[in-house]
Design a protein around this motif. Structure first.
Motif, PDB file in Angstrom:
ATOM      1  N   ASN A 204       0.831  -1.214   0.000  1.00 52.59           N
ATOM      2  CA  ASN A 204       0.000   0.000   0.000  1.00 52.59           C
ATOM      3  C   ASN A 204       0.861   1.257   0.000  1.00 52.59           C
ATOM      4  O   ASN A 204       0.564   2.244  -0.686  1.00 52.59           O
ATOM      5  CB  ASN A 204      -0.924   0.016   1.212  1.00 52.59           C
ATOM      6  CG  ASN A 204      -2.011  -1.053   1.124  1.00 52.59           C
ATOM      7  OD1 ASN A 204      -2.381  -1.464   0.020  1.00 52.59           O
ATOM      8  ND2 ASN A 204      -2.502  -1.505   2.283  1.00 52.59           N
ATOM      9  N   MET A 205       1.954   1.219   0.755  1.00 49.87           N
ATOM     10  CA  MET A 205       2.827   2.381   0.783  1.00 49.87           C
ATOM     11  C   MET A 205       3.502   2.604  -0.560  1.00 49.87           C
ATOM     12  O   MET A 205       3.603   3.739  -1.050  1.00 49.87           O
ATOM     13  CB  MET A 205       3.880   2.213   1.878  1.00 49.87           C
ATOM     14  CG  MET A 205       3.329   2.326   3.297  1.00 49.87           C
ATOM     15  SD  MET A 205       4.631   2.278   4.517  1.00 49.87           S
ATOM     16  CE  MET A 205       5.513   3.771   4.088  1.00 49.87           C
TER      17      MET A 205
ATOM     18  N   THR B 159       3.867   5.643  -5.520  1.00 52.53           N
ATOM     19  CA  THR B 159       3.827   5.649  -7.004  1.00 52.53           C
ATOM     20  C   THR B 159       2.719   6.558  -7.503  1.00 52.53           C
ATOM     21  O   THR B 159       2.909   7.373  -8.412  1.00 52.53           O
ATOM     22  CB  THR B 159       3.617   4.228  -7.511  1.00 52.53           C
ATOM     23  OG1 THR B 159       4.666   3.387  -7.006  1.00 52.53           O
ATOM     24  CG2 THR B 159       3.636   4.186  -9.033  1.00 52.53           C
ATOM     25  N   ALA B 160       1.553   6.403  -6.883  1.00 51.63           N
ATOM     26  CA  ALA B 160       0.426   7.245  -7.299  1.00 51.63           C
ATOM     27  C   ALA B 160       0.726   8.714  -7.033  1.00 51.63           C
ATOM     28  O   ALA B 160       0.389   9.583  -7.840  1.00 51.63           O
ATOM     29  CB  ALA B 160      -0.845   6.805  -6.568  1.00 51.63           C
ATOM     30  N   SER B 161       1.374   8.976  -5.908  1.00 53.58           N
ATOM     31  CA  SER B 161       1.701  10.359  -5.591  1.00 53.58           C
ATOM     32  C   SER B 161       2.671  10.937  -6.612  1.00 53.58           C
ATOM     33  O   SER B 161       2.518  12.072  -7.061  1.00 53.58           O
ATOM     34  CB  SER B 161       2.296  10.433  -4.184  1.00 53.58           C
ATOM     35  OG  SER B 161       2.689  11.746  -3.883  1.00 53.58           O
ATOM     36  N   ASN B 162       3.676  10.136  -7.004  1.00 55.12           N
ATOM     37  CA  ASN B 162       4.625  10.618  -8.021  1.00 55.12           C
ATOM     38  C   ASN B 162       3.938  10.853  -9.354  1.00 55.12           C
ATOM     39  O   ASN B 162       4.220  11.835 -10.048  1.00 55.12           O
ATOM     40  CB  ASN B 162       5.751   9.616  -8.173  1.00 55.12           C
ATOM     41  CG  ASN B 162       6.650   9.575  -6.941  1.00 55.12           C
ATOM     42  OD1 ASN B 162       6.739  10.559  -6.220  1.00 55.12           O
ATOM     43  ND2 ASN B 162       7.299   8.438  -6.703  1.00 55.12           N
ATOM     44  N   GLN B 163       3.025   9.941  -9.715  1.00 52.20           N
ATOM     45  CA  GLN B 163       2.314  10.096 -10.991  1.00 52.20           C
ATOM     46  C   GLN B 163       1.449  11.353 -10.986  1.00 52.20           C
ATOM     47  O   GLN B 163       1.411  12.105 -11.967  1.00 52.20           O
ATOM     48  CB  GLN B 163       1.450   8.858 -11.256  1.00 52.20           C
ATOM     49  CG  GLN B 163       2.272   7.604 -11.564  1.00 52.20           C
ATOM     50  CD  GLN B 163       1.397   6.379 -11.737  1.00 52.20           C
ATOM     51  OE1 GLN B 163       0.179   6.436 -11.549  1.00 52.20           O
ATOM     52  NE2 GLN B 163       2.026   5.247 -12.104  1.00 52.20           N
ATOM     53  N   VAL B 164       0.769  11.565  -9.875  1.00 50.34           N
ATOM     54  CA  VAL B 164      -0.070  12.762  -9.803  1.00 50.34           C
ATOM     55  C   VAL B 164       0.794  14.013  -9.861  1.00 50.34           C
ATOM     56  O   VAL B 164       0.458  15.002 -10.532  1.00 50.34           O
ATOM     57  CB  VAL B 164      -0.900  12.737  -8.498  1.00 50.34           C
ATOM     58  CG1 VAL B 164      -1.605  14.071  -8.297  1.00 50.34           C
ATOM     59  CG2 VAL B 164      -1.927  11.620  -8.537  1.00 50.34           C
ATOM     60  N   GLY B 165       1.945  13.973  -9.177  1.00 50.51           N
ATOM     61  CA  GLY B 165       2.835  15.127  -9.206  1.00 50.51           C
ATOM     62  C   GLY B 165       3.360  15.410 -10.599  1.00 50.51           C
ATOM     63  O   GLY B 165       3.415  16.565 -11.035  1.00 50.51           O
TER      64      GLY B 165
END
Length: 330
Positions: A283-284, A289-295
């Motif tokens: 989950n982390m 990964t999702a945070s980097n993609q959104v950024g």
């Protein structure tokens, strides 16, 4: 010896004995001859002419005290009873005046005391009567001295020994004093309560401040430790995301071990399944990964928008903005 001789001898003995008289200490005797003042005799044994000289009276030269009870009213129409004690004596050199000029000295002194007290007290309030009783006594003495010296009397002292207001007034005064004391006690109790509350509030504020400072220091040290741990893992080829996940998983199992070490603990950590560590790690990693993609997506959108704005604006505006940005960078 016949009866006539006996009577004569008795008469002669009586005449002889009546020729002598004694005067006590601190006493003066007035001798009159045929009803007229003849002499004054002091203490001791004295001789007078029988049937001619007569002891008219004895004058006491000791200090005498006369107590006078007076009822009068004060300025606020409160009736009080006052006891005035007058100490006086006959002046030895003026015994003649004291004996012949004034017949009832006690009544005369009482009249003057009444006159002075009833002239002075109505000018004062009840509280002032108690506070200025010495002034009243001095006024009484001054008036008595002026009047009684003429009659051969010396006023030694005047004392106001008692001031007794009306019983209802005394009860009211006692209630007022009791109310004032209760008011003062309530004010002191309220002030003490306020001090206790303020002190408790200050102590709690200081405790919270120190507690917050301790938590902040703890988190600061934890963050510093995490940074150092990530740096160590980066040196051995583990990237930041994997290092962070590894640290979280390690702390998870350390927590489980600490809970299991305490036999009386009722704490349950959820999730607590065997695959909880791996699920947490996955989950982390997914979150990072999702945070980097959104950024990255947000950065691309901002660059695209900026390019479109630059394309639509005239060239000279873009040149001015570029020049401004260069100046800011310098």
């Amino acid at each position: 010896m016949n009866i006539g001789v006996i009577i004569f001898l008795v008469f002669v003995l009586f005449i002889f004995l009546s020729s002598f008289f004694t005067v006590k200490q601190q006493t003066a005797v007035i001798i009159e001859r045929f009803g007229k003042f003849h002499s004054m005799r002091q203490a001791g044994l004295h001789l007078k002419i029988p049937l001619i000289d007569k002891v008219a009276g004895r004058v006491n030269l000791k200090i005498t005290q006369l107590d006078v009870i007076i009822e009068t009213k004060t300025k606020e129409n409160v009736f009080v009873k006052m006891k005035v004690s007058v100490q006086f004596k006959v002046i030895q050199e003026n015994v003649y005046d004291a004996f012949y000029k004034l017949e009832y000295p006690h009544d005369q002194i009482t009249s003057y005391v009444f006159d002075v007290v009833r002239a002075e007290v109505p000018k004062l309030r009840l509280d002032d009567v108690f506070e200025r009783k010495d002034d009243i006594a001095i006024a009484v003495k001054r008036e008595l001295n002026e009047a009684m010296t003429t009659y051969g009397y010396d006023i030694i002292n005047t004392l106001i020994t008692d001031i007794d207001p009306d019983p209802q007034v005394k009860n009211a005064m006692n209630r007022i004093n009791a109310a004032d004391r209760e008011k003062s006690a309530a004010e002191y109790e309220a002030e003490a309560q306020r001090i206790r509350i303020v002190a408790k509030a200050k102590a709690e504020a200081e405790s919270k401040r120190l507690q917050g400072q301790g938590i902040a220091d703890q988190r600061r040290e934890i963050a510093r430790g995490l940074v150092e741990s990530v740096d160590v893992l980066n040196r051995v080829g583990i990237n930041s995301q994997e290092a962070s996940a590894l640290i979280v998983v390690t702390q998870h199992y350390d927590t489980l071990q600490a809970i299991g070490a305490d036999t009386n603990s009722n704490l349950i950590l959820l999730p607590n399944s065997p695959q909880a560590g791996s699920d947490m790690l996955n989950n982390m990693v997914a979150s990072f990964t999702a945070s980097n993609q959104v950024g990255e997506a947000m950065k691309k959108a901002q660059r695209k928008k900026k390019d479109n704005d630059d394309y639509k604006r005239p060239d000279y505006l873009n040149q001015i903005e570029d020049t401004t940005n260069d100046d800011k960078e310098e």
